[in-house]
Write a protein that holds these residues in place. Structure first.
Motif, mmCIF file in Angstrom:
data_model
loop_
_atom_site.group_PDB
_atom_site.id
_atom_site.type_symbol
_atom_site.label_atom_id
_atom_site.label_comp_id
_atom_site.label_asym_id
_atom_site.label_seq_id
_atom_site.Cartn_x
_atom_site.Cartn_y
_atom_site.Cartn_z
ATOM 1 N N ASP A 71 4.225 11.419 -11.511
ATOM 2 C CA ASP A 71 3.132 10.944 -10.658
ATOM 3 C C ASP A 71 2.583 9.593 -11.103
ATOM 4 O O ASP A 71 2.198 8.770 -10.277
ATOM 5 C CB ASP A 71 1.986 11.965 -10.648
ATOM 6 N N GLU A 72 2.550 9.371 -12.408
ATOM 7 C CA GLU A 72 1.903 8.157 -12.926
ATOM 8 C C GLU A 72 2.852 6.970 -13.043
ATOM 9 O O GLU A 72 2.432 5.878 -13.428
ATOM 10 C CB GLU A 72 1.261 8.450 -14.288
ATOM 11 N N ASP A 73 4.120 7.167 -12.720
ATOM 12 C CA ASP A 73 5.078 6.065 -12.809
ATOM 13 C C ASP A 73 4.640 4.918 -11.897
ATOM 14 O O ASP A 73 4.375 5.137 -10.705
ATOM 15 C CB ASP A 73 6.471 6.553 -12.393
ATOM 16 N N PRO A 74 4.586 3.686 -12.403
ATOM 17 C CA PRO A 74 4.143 2.548 -11.582
ATOM 18 C C PRO A 74 4.986 2.338 -10.326
ATOM 19 O O PRO A 74 4.489 1.825 -9.327
ATOM 20 C CB PRO A 74 4.271 1.352 -12.533
ATOM 21 N N TRP A 75 6.252 2.745 -10.367
ATOM 22 C CA TRP A 75 7.103 2.564 -9.198
ATOM 23 C C TRP A 75 6.717 3.514 -8.060
ATOM 24 O O TRP A 75 7.132 3.321 -6.920
ATOM 25 C CB TRP A 75 8.573 2.759 -9.564
ATOM 26 N N ARG A 76 5.931 4.528 -8.378
ATOM 27 C CA ARG A 76 5.433 5.428 -7.337
ATOM 28 C C ARG A 76 4.155 4.905 -6.703
ATOM 29 O O ARG A 76 3.641 5.501 -5.761
ATOM 30 C CB ARG A 76 5.156 6.824 -7.910
ATOM 31 N N LYS A 77 3.644 3.798 -7.235
ATOM 32 C CA LYS A 77 2.364 3.275 -6.758
ATOM 33 C C LYS A 77 2.523 1.935 -6.055
ATOM 34 O O LYS A 77 1.569 1.163 -5.938
ATOM 35 C CB LYS A 77 1.401 3.134 -7.943
ATOM 36 N N LEU A 78 3.708 1.664 -5.575
ATOM 37 C CA LEU A 78 3.944 0.425 -4.841
ATOM 38 C C LEU A 78 3.154 0.432 -3.537
ATOM 39 O O LEU A 78 3.030 1.466 -2.871
ATOM 40 C CB LEU A 78 5.430 0.269 -4.531
ATOM 41 N N THR A 79 2.628 -0.728 -3.172
ATOM 42 C CA THR A 79 1.901 -0.845 -1.917
ATOM 43 C C THR A 79 2.435 -2.034 -1.130
ATOM 44 O O THR A 79 3.030 -2.954 -1.686
ATOM 45 C CB THR A 79 0.386 -1.019 -2.147
ATOM 46 N N THR A 80 2.204 -1.991 0.163
ATOM 47 C CA THR A 80 2.635 -3.076 1.047
ATOM 48 C C THR A 80 1.409 -3.833 1.528
ATOM 49 O O THR A 80 0.485 -3.242 2.086
ATOM 50 C CB THR A 80 3.411 -2.520 2.255
ATOM 51 N N THR A 81 1.382 -5.138 1.299
ATOM 52 C CA THR A 81 0.245 -5.960 1.704
ATOM 53 C C THR A 81 0.281 -6.191 3.212
ATOM 54 O O THR A 81 1.296 -5.940 3.870
ATOM 55 C CB THR A 81 0.289 -7.330 0.992
ATOM 56 N N PRO A 82 -0.836 -6.677 3.788
ATOM 57 C CA PRO A 82 -0.839 -6.990 5.228
ATOM 58 C C PRO A 82 0.239 -7.995 5.624
ATOM 59 O O PRO A 82 0.683 -8.009 6.781
ATOM 60 C CB PRO A 82 -2.242 -7.567 5.443
ATOM 61 N N ASP A 83 0.683 -8.808 4.661
ATOM 62 C CA ASP A 83 1.747 -9.778 4.947
ATOM 63 C C ASP A 83 3.140 -9.177 4.827
ATOM 64 O O ASP A 83 4.139 -9.866 5.055
ATOM 65 C CB ASP A 83 1.643 -10.976 3.998
ATOM 66 N N GLY A 84 3.192 -7.904 4.439
ATOM 67 C CA GLY A 84 4.487 -7.229 4.324
ATOM 68 C C GLY A 84 5.129 -7.306 2.957
ATOM 69 O O GLY A 84 6.260 -6.845 2.784
ATOM 70 N N ASP A 85 4.420 -7.863 1.969
ATOM 71 C CA ASP A 85 4.975 -7.938 0.615
ATOM 72 C C ASP A 85 4.746 -6.614 -0.112
ATOM 73 O O ASP A 85 3.682 -6.000 0.022
ATOM 74 C CB ASP A 85 4.303 -9.067 -0.176
ATOM 75 N N VAL A 86 5.741 -6.192 -0.872
ATOM 76 C CA VAL A 86 5.618 -4.980 -1.677
ATOM 77 C C VAL A 86 5.203 -5.382 -3.085
ATOM 78 O O VAL A 86 5.865 -6.215 -3.722
ATOM 79 C CB VAL A 86 6.942 -4.202 -1.707
ATOM 80 N N VAL A 87 4.104 -4.813 -3.558
ATOM 81 C CA VAL A 87 3.560 -5.208 -4.859
ATOM 82 C C VAL A 87 3.308 -3.986 -5.731
ATOM 83 O O VAL A 87 3.130 -2.868 -5.249
ATOM 84 C CB VAL A 87 2.251 -6.015 -4.703
ATOM 85 N N MET A 88 3.278 -4.229 -7.043
ATOM 86 C CA MET A 88 2.933 -3.203 -8.020
ATOM 87 C C MET A 88 1.419 -2.990 -7.990
ATOM 88 O O MET A 88 0.684 -3.735 -7.338
ATOM 89 C CB MET A 88 3.376 -3.648 -9.411
ATOM 90 N N ASP A 89 0.962 -1.999 -8.749
ATOM 91 C CA ASP A 89 -0.475 -1.723 -8.733
ATOM 92 C C ASP A 89 -1.289 -2.823 -9.405
ATOM 93 O O ASP A 89 -2.502 -2.892 -9.221
ATOM 94 C CB ASP A 89 -0.791 -0.363 -9.351
ATOM 95 N N ASP A 90 -0.624 -3.725 -10.161
ATOM 96 C CA ASP A 90 -1.331 -4.864 -10.748
ATOM 97 C C ASP A 90 -1.263 -6.103 -9.852
ATOM 98 O O ASP A 90 -1.717 -7.180 -10.237
ATOM 99 C CB ASP A 90 -0.784 -5.188 -12.135
#
Length: 236
Positions: A71-90
């Motif tokens: 659950d805590e793996d950073p790769w499970r916390k990827l998000t997509t910005t409004p511009d469509g970029d996929v970013v890490m939690d940082d």
């Protein structure tokens, strides 16, 4: 009421055999390059006529693998910005060096690193978006694919782009899982085989089958806390 998959989405036995043959190559690196290329070309040919079915198959496997991470793996916390970029939690982009929390580089040239060379080629934007969606389930992952790729009458080039993107996302998801379980893990083969068996579930809105696929198998799912325990272990 029983839903029946229309013929333009149904994978016929011969088509399933080509996919199954390719799945074997995922676990057997000694398969000849020309043979693997042939299988991939066959899958591309299937995608020309049945793009949504091919996307359903791959997104099912990608989702299963990503949901098996801790659950805590950073790769499970990827998000997509409004511009469509996929970013890490940082806020940083997902790139090969995001794997170095679990795998220490052994060469300044990524191509020559036996542990990290699989990440030389990153997924395209569409593939990255699948990795971000995958922890949220098969349905969400397939939806991202349906938005990203040409699903209706794609050209051969469009189908090939989709298949390459799906395979790249699968490769990165599998790499991350194998950081925990090692390359000898056969989970990617199991995930692909199950996805091939139940590929029609999201196309038929079969929520029962989709819930089963989205329920991590205790034999393969990594326990919460596994990521923290590894990164906190001193390197000898």
């Amino acid at each position: 009421m029983i839903n029946i998959l229309p013929d333009n989405l149904r994978l016929h036995p011969t088509e399933k055999t080509w996919v199954a043959a390719w799945i074997v190559t995922v676990a057997e690196p000694l398969t000849s390059t020309r043979r693997k290329f042939e299988y991939e070309q066959r899958i591309t040919g299937i995608a020309v006529d049945k793009a949504q079915s091919v996307a359903a198959l791959f997104t099912g496997a990608i989702s299963m693998i990503m949901q098996a991470l801790p659950d805590e793996d950073p790769w499970r916390k990827l998000t997509t910005t409004p511009d469509g970029d996929v970013v890490m939690d940082d806020g940083g982009a997902l790139s090969w060096d995001a794997a170095t929390d679990l795998v220490a580089p052994s060469s300044s040239d990524l191509r020559l690193d036996p542990m990290l060379s699989a990440l030389v080629d990153a997924p395209d934007d569409a593939g990255m978006s699948l990795l971000a969606a995958a922890p949220h389930g098969w349905g969400e992952t397939l939806h991202r694919a349906e938005v990203a790729y040409k699903m209706v009458e794609p050209t051969r080039e469009e189908a090939e782009t989709m298949v390459n993107s799906l395979m790249d996302a699968l490769r990165w998801a599998t790499f991350r899982y194998q950081c925990y379980r090692g390359r000898e893990s056969m989970f990617v083969v199991r995930a692909l085989s199950l996805a091939l068996q139940y590929y029609a579930a999201p196309l038929l809105h079969d929520t029962t089958a989709m819930r089963a696929i989205d329920t991590p198998d205790p034999a393969y799912a990594l326990q919460p806390g596994t990521w923290r325990s590894i990164i906190s272990t001193p390197v000898p």
